[in-house]
Design a protein around this motif. Structure first.
Motif, PDB file in Angstrom:
ATOM      1  N   VAL A 181       4.409 -90.453 -62.365  1.00 26.65           N
ATOM      2  CA  VAL A 181       5.464 -90.265 -63.359  1.00 26.65           C
ATOM      3  C   VAL A 181       6.334 -89.060 -62.979  1.00 26.65           C
ATOM      4  N   LYS A 182       5.696 -87.974 -62.525  1.00 23.75           N
ATOM      5  CA  LYS A 182       6.458 -86.783 -62.132  1.00 23.75           C
ATOM      6  C   LYS A 182       7.236 -87.005 -60.839  1.00 23.75           C
ATOM      7  N   ILE A 183       6.677 -87.815 -59.944  1.00 23.39           N
ATOM      8  CA  ILE A 183       7.399 -88.117 -58.703  1.00 23.39           C
ATOM      9  C   ILE A 183       8.615 -88.963 -59.043  1.00 23.39           C
ATOM     10  N   GLY A 184       8.447 -89.866 -59.997  1.00 25.15           N
ATOM     11  CA  GLY A 184       9.568 -90.607 -60.552  1.00 25.15           C
ATOM     12  C   GLY A 184      10.152 -91.683 -59.672  1.00 25.15           C
ATOM     13  N   SER A 185      11.285 -92.198 -60.125  1.00 19.24           N
ATOM     14  CA  SER A 185      11.942 -93.302 -59.415  1.00 19.24           C
ATOM     15  C   SER A 185      12.858 -92.812 -58.308  1.00 19.24           C
ATOM     16  N   GLN A 186      13.092 -91.497 -58.245  1.00 19.07           N
ATOM     17  CA  GLN A 186      13.915 -90.925 -57.178  1.00 19.07           C
ATOM     18  C   GLN A 186      13.145 -89.791 -56.502  1.00 19.07           C
ATOM     19  N   PRO A 187      12.138 -90.132 -55.711  1.00 20.79           N
ATOM     20  CA  PRO A 187      11.292 -89.099 -55.114  1.00 20.79           C
ATOM     21  C   PRO A 187      12.041 -88.190 -54.129  1.00 20.79           C
ATOM     22  N   SER A 193      -3.363 -91.747 -52.175  1.00 20.68           N
ATOM     23  CA  SER A 193      -4.516 -92.514 -51.719  1.00 20.68           C
ATOM     24  C   SER A 193      -5.158 -93.227 -52.906  1.00 20.68           C
ATOM     25  N   ASP A 194      -5.729 -94.354 -52.612  1.00 22.00           N
ATOM     26  CA  ASP A 194      -6.402 -95.170 -53.623  1.00 22.00           C
ATOM     27  C   ASP A 194      -7.775 -94.552 -53.886  1.00 22.00           C
ATOM     28  N   PRO A 195      -8.082 -94.161 -55.126  1.00 22.26           N
ATOM     29  CA  PRO A 195      -9.385 -93.543 -55.403  1.00 22.26           C
ATOM     30  C   PRO A 195     -10.565 -94.474 -55.134  1.00 22.26           C
ATOM     31  N   ASN A 196     -10.320 -95.782 -55.213  1.00 23.12           N
ATOM     32  CA  ASN A 196     -11.393 -96.740 -54.958  1.00 23.12           C
ATOM     33  C   ASN A 196     -11.568 -97.043 -53.480  1.00 23.12           C
ATOM     34  N   ASN A 197     -10.519 -96.812 -52.694  1.00 21.64           N
ATOM     35  CA  ASN A 197     -10.573 -97.059 -51.255  1.00 21.64           C
ATOM     36  C   ASN A 197      -9.733 -95.992 -50.555  1.00 21.64           C
ATOM     37  N   PRO A 198     -10.343 -94.852 -50.182  1.00 24.34           N
ATOM     38  CA  PRO A 198      -9.602 -93.733 -49.606  1.00 24.34           C
ATOM     39  C   PRO A 198      -8.858 -94.069 -48.304  1.00 24.34           C
ATOM     40  N   GLU A 199      -9.230 -95.162 -47.665  1.00 22.95           N
ATOM     41  CA  GLU A 199      -8.527 -95.558 -46.442  1.00 22.95           C
ATOM     42  C   GLU A 199      -7.182 -96.217 -46.752  1.00 22.95           C
ATOM     43  N   ASN A 200      -6.989 -96.613 -47.993  1.00 22.93           N
ATOM     44  CA  ASN A 200      -5.751 -97.246 -48.420  1.00 22.93           C
ATOM     45  C   ASN A 200      -4.788 -96.153 -48.907  1.00 22.93           C
ATOM     46  N   ILE A 201      -3.774 -95.846 -48.091  1.00 26.35           N
ATOM     47  CA  ILE A 201      -2.839 -94.783 -48.447  1.00 26.35           C
ATOM     48  C   ILE A 201      -1.400 -95.284 -48.362  1.00 26.35           C
ATOM     49  N   ALA A 202      -0.551 -94.612 -49.098  1.00 32.70           N
ATOM     50  CA  ALA A 202       0.888 -94.861 -49.036  1.00 32.70           C
ATOM     51  C   ALA A 202       1.560 -93.513 -48.798  1.00 32.70           C
ATOM     52  N   MET A 203       2.622 -93.522 -47.982  1.00 32.10           N
ATOM     53  CA  MET A 203       3.304 -92.272 -47.681  1.00 32.10           C
ATOM     54  C   MET A 203       4.807 -92.468 -47.756  1.00 32.10           C
ATOM     55  N   GLN A 204       5.461 -91.506 -48.391  1.00 28.31           N
ATOM     56  CA  GLN A 204       6.915 -91.441 -48.391  1.00 28.31           C
ATOM     57  C   GLN A 204       7.275 -90.137 -47.695  1.00 28.31           C
ATOM     58  N   GLU A 205       8.283 -90.196 -46.822  1.00 28.94           N
ATOM     59  CA  GLU A 205       8.626 -89.033 -46.009  1.00 28.94           C
ATOM     60  C   GLU A 205      10.121 -88.771 -46.087  1.00 28.94           C
ATOM     61  N   TYR A 206      10.478 -87.497 -46.286  1.00 25.47           N
ATOM     62  CA  TYR A 206      11.875 -87.095 -46.399  1.00 25.47           C
ATOM     63  C   TYR A 206      12.097 -85.878 -45.504  1.00 25.47           C
ATOM     64  N   THR A 207      13.102 -85.941 -44.636  1.00 25.95           N
ATOM     65  CA  THR A 207      13.381 -84.855 -43.705  1.00 25.95           C
ATOM     66  C   THR A 207      14.739 -84.245 -44.016  1.00 25.95           C
ATOM     67  N   PHE A 208      14.757 -82.915 -44.016  1.00 25.45           N
ATOM     68  CA  PHE A 208      15.978 -82.170 -44.305  1.00 25.45           C
ATOM     69  C   PHE A 208      16.197 -81.112 -43.218  1.00 25.45           C
ATOM     70  N   GLU A 209      17.437 -80.764 -42.998  1.00 29.05           N
ATOM     71  CA  GLU A 209      17.780 -79.666 -42.097  1.00 29.05           C
ATOM     72  C   GLU A 209      17.621 -78.359 -42.880  1.00 29.05           C
ATOM     73  N   THR A 210      16.928 -77.382 -42.299  1.00 25.07           N
ATOM     74  CA  THR A 210      16.697 -76.129 -43.016  1.00 25.07           C
ATOM     75  C   THR A 210      17.991 -75.359 -43.267  1.00 25.07           C
ATOM     76  N   LYS A 211      18.974 -75.541 -42.420  1.00 21.91           N
ATOM     77  CA  LYS A 211      20.244 -74.827 -42.600  1.00 21.91           C
ATOM     78  C   LYS A 211      20.987 -75.280 -43.868  1.00 21.91           C
ATOM     79  N   ASP A 212      20.606 -76.419 -44.433  1.00 22.18           N
ATOM     80  CA  ASP A 212      21.248 -76.933 -45.639  1.00 22.18           C
ATOM     81  C   ASP A 212      20.754 -76.253 -46.921  1.00 22.18           C
ATOM     82  N   PHE A 213      19.765 -75.370 -46.779  1.00 24.55           N
ATOM     83  CA  PHE A 213      19.209 -74.717 -47.969  1.00 24.55           C
ATOM     84  C   PHE A 213      19.599 -73.253 -48.032  1.00 24.55           C
TER      85      PHE A 213
END
Length: 144
Positions: A87-93, A124-144
């Motif tokens: 819910v906190k990650i939301g629809s726009q992670p 990770s799935d608490p019932n099957n720790p091998e089952n994982i999903a990952m979302q990845e976002y890369t940013f340029e540090t100079k933009d911050f």
């Protein structure tokens, strides 16, 4: 030749394993180990509790990667945030990822030495720790 990051992780793991067998207060040992890690890597290396609270993450870790190739240096910070509240990650992670990157780069005193920051949300799935999903976002540090 060993990678500097590998040696640091090995040293950190050795310290933890050394103290894990004693009857000392494990929380104090962890604080001591984190302080030692930050003194070697720079103030703010470990992600703050503010980042944890943004997504109610259960696990957080950081790895640094630098590589050199013909007059070009690639340097990336990998901020791994595990098992956050959907819910906190939301629809726009990507918005949350950018906020986490901003906070981390502000806190880490050596962040200017890195060209990119990659924020990874790992579930990770608490019932099957091998089952994982990952979302990845890369940013340029100079933009911050």
């Amino acid at each position: 030749m060993f990678n500097k990051n590998f040696l640091l992780v090995f040293l950190f793991a050795s310290i933890i394993s050394l103290f894990s067998s004693c009857s000392c207060n494990p929380e104090n040992i962890a604080k001591f180990a984190f302080k030692g890690m930050e003194s070697m890597m720079g103030e703010g290396f470990m992600p703050s509790e503010e980042i944890r609270a943004l997504g109610d993450f259960r696990g957080m870790s950081v790895s640094l990667n630098s590589s050199k190739a013909e007059n070009h240096v690639e340097s990336t910070i990998f901020l791994k945030l595990e098992n956050g509240d959907p819910v906190k990650i939301g629809s726009q992670p990507e918005i949350l990822a950018r906020k986490c990157a901003e906070i981390y780069l502000h806190d880490f005193e050596n962040s200017e030495n890195y060209r990119q920051i990659t924020v990874q949300f790992i579930q990770s799935d608490p019932n099957n720790p091998e089952n994982i999903a990952m979302q990845e976002y890369t940013f340029e540090t100079k933009d911050f």
